[in-house]
Design an enzyme around this catalytic site. Structure first.
Site, short mmCIF file in Angstrom:
data_model
loop_
_atom_site.label_atom_id
_atom_site.label_comp_id
_atom_site.label_asym_id
_atom_site.label_seq_id
_atom_site.Cartn_x
_atom_site.Cartn_y
_atom_site.Cartn_z
N HIS A 27 0.84 -1.19 0.00
CA HIS A 27 0.00 0.00 0.00
C HIS A 27 0.88 1.25 0.00
O HIS A 27 2.09 1.16 0.18
CB HIS A 27 -0.83 0.09 1.30
N GLU A 109 2.47 -0.91 4.45
CA GLU A 109 2.22 0.46 3.98
C GLU A 109 3.56 1.15 3.75
O GLU A 109 4.44 1.12 4.61
CB GLU A 109 1.44 1.26 5.02
N HIS A 145 -2.42 -2.92 -3.42
CA HIS A 145 -3.81 -2.76 -3.00
C HIS A 145 -4.70 -2.53 -4.22
O HIS A 145 -5.83 -2.99 -4.27
CB HIS A 145 -3.90 -1.58 -2.03
N ASP A 155 -3.39 2.42 -4.81
CA ASP A 155 -2.04 2.29 -4.28
C ASP A 155 -1.47 0.87 -4.48
O ASP A 155 -2.25 -0.07 -4.57
CB ASP A 155 -2.02 2.69 -2.80
#
Length: 196
Positions: A27, A109, A145, A155
């Site tokens: 992400h 992330e 993602h 993303d």
């Protein structure tokens, strides 16, 4: 993850099948959008965000999300949830015909956005993290993602260099025959549709 800074999130629960951890989801995130290095991402993932800190945060009120890992622009890794548990990062998602990717995925992330290139240190950290996870979990695929929630998420975005990431994985695994084999079987695919 020993080299990761721990910042425990309350936003997780048990996986339906703890042995079924086969997907790594990449992400990007920045809070406020396009701004880096602040505390807000960690505050969001740990339920401590000050909704009044920025006007854009009004839409985050009541949101309960988390990720297993967060890689800062300088390559530092923060861990919020044990990979053995289910973090809440993917939302409505599907991969290879399976719904609810949180059940069987690990979420990472990257501090960034769809509009800013990622840093070399982030690719290095992501490759090293991926290899560490491969030593403990039966990962078979790495997806963005955007690939497991097409039309809903974008993303890590068009500036994420999938080929560079794959090259780093191969380079860093050269001294470990078991990891070389694991990477050879790892489906790192940009744009793989959820039906494949």
């Amino acid at each position: 993850m020993p080299q990761a800074q721990r910042y425990d999130s309350p936003n997780f629960d048990a996986r339906p099948d703890p042995q079924d951890i086969t997907l790594l989801v990449v992400h990007n995130i920045s809070l406020p959008g396009g701004e880096f290095s602040g505390p807000h991402v960690s505050d969001l993932f740990t339920g401590r965000i000050d909704y009044n800190a920025d006007p854009s945060f009004v839409n985050l009120r009541g949101l309960k999300v988390s990720s297993h890992f967060f890689i800062r622009r300088d390559g530092r890794i923060i861990q919020y949830v044990s990979a053995n548990e289910r973090a809440w990062h993917a939302g409505v998602s599907s991969f290879r015909g399976r719904e609810k990717c949180n059940d069987f995925a690990i979420g990472v992330e990257l501090e960034g956005s769809d509009f800013v290139p990622f840093e070399a240190a982030q690719y290095t950290a992501l490759a090293e993290l991926t290899l560490a996870l491969l030593e403990h979990y039966p990962l078979t695929d790495v997806q963005g993602h955007e690939h497991i929630a097409p039309g809903r998420k974008t993303d890590p975005g068009p500036l994420f260099e999938w080929e560079h990431y794959q090259k780093l994985l191969k380079e860093k695994a050269l001294d470990e025959p078991a990891l070389v084999a694991a990477i050879a079987g790892l489906g790192v695919a940009k744009g793989l549709s959820q039906s494949q």
